[in-house]
Design a protein around this motif. Structure first.
Motif, short mmCIF file in Angstrom:
data_model
loop_
_atom_site.label_atom_id
_atom_site.label_comp_id
_atom_site.label_asym_id
_atom_site.label_seq_id
_atom_site.Cartn_x
_atom_site.Cartn_y
_atom_site.Cartn_z
N GLN A 78 0.82 -1.21 0.00
CA GLN A 78 0.00 0.00 0.00
C GLN A 78 0.86 1.27 0.00
O GLN A 78 0.36 2.35 -0.27
CB GLN A 78 -0.92 0.02 1.23
N SER A 88 -8.85 3.65 -5.63
CA SER A 88 -8.37 2.27 -5.69
C SER A 88 -7.55 1.94 -4.44
O SER A 88 -7.74 0.89 -3.83
CB SER A 88 -7.51 2.08 -6.94
N TYR A 106 -8.79 -0.96 -1.67
CA TYR A 106 -7.99 -2.13 -1.30
C TYR A 106 -7.33 -1.96 0.07
O TYR A 106 -7.07 -2.94 0.76
CB TYR A 106 -6.94 -2.40 -2.37
N PHE A 118 -4.18 -12.35 -2.83
CA PHE A 118 -4.42 -10.92 -2.65
C PHE A 118 -3.12 -10.14 -2.83
O PHE A 118 -3.09 -9.10 -3.48
CB PHE A 118 -5.02 -10.68 -1.27
N MET A 136 -2.09 -7.16 -5.52
CA MET A 136 -1.52 -5.86 -5.17
C MET A 136 -0.22 -5.61 -5.91
O MET A 136 0.07 -4.48 -6.33
CB MET A 136 -1.29 -5.77 -3.66
N LYS A 193 -1.06 -4.70 -9.38
CA LYS A 193 -1.63 -3.35 -9.38
C LYS A 193 -0.54 -2.29 -9.42
O LYS A 193 -0.60 -1.33 -10.21
CB LYS A 193 -2.51 -3.17 -8.15
#
Length: 352
Positions: free
Chosen positions: A51, A131, A135, A169, A173, A176
Motif C-alpha cells: 500500500q 483504488s 484495497y 491478494f 496488489m 496493481k
C-alpha cells in the motif's frame, strides 16, 4: 541508457523480498504451534507494505521511508522469539499503526498544495486514490479477522486456506503497482478515462507574462534538458528544475506554459517520450515495460497515456511500425518556438 531497475521497481519488489525472508525464518525457526497464524500474518505484512507504493503524482521519498522502516521492523521482529510468540502485539498492531501514519501523511501532503487538486488529469488521480482506499480497507479487516481467530484459539488448519487467499491478494496488489491500473474498473473504461483526459489536455492556451524574463528562463531550461537529461530520473519534478535554475517554481511554470504550450508534467514527459522513441529505433524488440521505466515513468499506464498524448498512437503501435519499417508519426505536441526565435526544435536529436 538509464537502468531498468529504478527506485520504483525496488519498492515494488521489496514487499516480496521481506515476505521471502519472513517465510524463510519461519521455516528455520518456527514451531508447530501457531505456524499457520504467523504465515497469514507475514502475507498480511506484505499486503500492507504494498500500500506504500506511490501513486503516479506522489513524491517517492515518503514511500521509501515507510517501506524501509517497516521492512526492517518486521524482519527484526520475526527473529525475536518473544515477538514470534505474541504476533498480535508485535505484528498486527504495527500493521495498523504504519498504515494509519502513512495514509494520514499522504492526505496532509495532498492538501498542502491546493493547485494539485485542479490538475487536468485530476479524474485519473482520483481513480488511483479510490483504488488505494478500496484495497487499503482490506488491511484492518484482515487484522481484525486474524486477531479474532488467535483469541478464539482457532485450529491451525483454519489458517491455511486463509493464507492461500492472502497470497492471491498480495499477487493482485503486486500486479496493481506493477501495471499502474486501478483494478476498480475494466481496461476498456480506464482507457476511456485516459482518452478523455488526453483530449482535454491538448492545446492549452496560456497568457504571456514578462516575456524577457521567461524567455531567459526557458533558454536555460532547454540547455539543462538537452545537456543533462535529468528527465530520466523517475523522481524529477518542477522542484528540481527550480532548484537547478535558482528561480521560483511559478516562473518555471509560466515559462513552460508560454513557450512549450503545456504544463510542467507534459513538458517533462515529452522529453521522456522522445527518449523512449530513440530506444525503440535502436532496439525494435524492446518491451513496453522496459521503455516505460527506462524513460523515467512510474508505471506502464502513465507511460501509455503520455505517449499517446505526444505521438497520437500507443507505444505498441509505434514499435509495430518501426519493426515493419512503416513511417512513424511526428510528435503532435511541444511545437512551441524557441525563446526569442522563430525556429522550432525537436528531441532527442539536439540532445547531447
Amino acid at each position: 541508457m538509464k537502468q531498468i531497475i529504478s527506485f520504483h521497481a525496488i519498492l515494488r519488489l521489496l514487499p516480496l523480498l521481506v515476505l521471502t525472508i519472513l517465510l524463510g525464518e519461519e521455516a528455520l525457526l518456527g514451531t508447530v504451534q501457531l505456524r499457520g497464524l504467523r504465515i497469514c500474518i507475514y502475507f498480511l505484512t506484505a499486503i500492507q507494505m504494498s500500500q506504500y507504493y506511490p501513486l503516479s503524482y506522489e513524491a517517492l521519498p515518503m514511500s521509501v521511508y515507510f517501506m524501509t522502516s517497516s521492512a526492517v521492523y518486521y524482519i527484526a521482529a520475526a527473529a525475536v522469539p518473544f515477538c514470534r510468540e505474541h504476533p498480535l502485539a508485535f505484528f498486527l498492531i504495527p500493521v495498523l499503526l504504519f498504515t494509519l501514519g502513512y495514509r494520514s501523511l499522504r492526505t496532509s501532503m495532498k492538501y498542502r498544495e491546493l493547485a494539485g487538486l485542479f490538475r487536468r488529469d485530476a479524474p485519473w488521480c482520483r481513480l488511483e486514490e479510490d483504488s488505494r482506499s478500496f484495497y487499503g480497507q482490506a488491511v484492518p479487516l484482515l487484522v481484525a479477522l486474524l486477531a479474532f481467530m488467535e483469541l478464539a484459539e482457532a485450529p491451525s488448519v483454519w489458517y491455511y486456506p486463509l493464507g492461500v487467499s492472502l497470497a492471491v491478494f498480495y499477487g493482485l496488489m503486486h500486479y496493481k503497482s506493477y501495471s499502474g491500473r486501478s483494478l476498480l474498473l475494466s481496461k476498456k473504461k480506464e482507457k476511456r478515462i485516459r482518452d478523455l483526459i488526453y483530449a482535454e489536455m491538448r492545446d492549452k492556451a496560456v497568457s504571456p507574462v514578462d516575456e524577457d524574463l521567461l524567455a531567459g528562463i526557458y533558454r536555460r531550461l532547454q540547455d539543462y534538458m538537452y545537456l543533462h537529461r535529468p528527465y530520466l530520473d523517475d523522481g524529477f519534478s518542477m522542484e528540481d528544475i527550480a532548484s537547478y535554475l535558482h528561480v521560483n517554481k511559478l516562473y518555471v511554470s509560466k515559462a513552460v506554459n508560454k513557450y512549450a504550450k503545456k504544463n510542467i508534467r507534459q513538458y517533462i514527459n515529452y522529453y521522456r517520450i522522445m527518449y523512449s522513441v530513440e530506444l525503440m529505433k535502436d532496439n525494435p524488440k524492446i518491451k513496453v515495460i522496459e521503455l516505460a521505466f527506462a524513460a523515467g515513468f512510474h508505471s506502464v499506464v502513465t507511460y501509455n497515456m503520455a505517449f499517446k498524448l505526444v505521438m497520437g498512437i500507443t507505444p505498441g503501435d509505434m514499435l509495430a511500425r518501426i519493426r515493419l519499417s512503416i513511417p512513424c508519426p511526428k510528435p503532435s505536441m511541444h511545437q512551441g518556438e524557441k525563446a526569442g526565435t522563430k525556429e522550432e526544435f525537436s528531441l532527442p536529436d539536439e540532445a547531447g
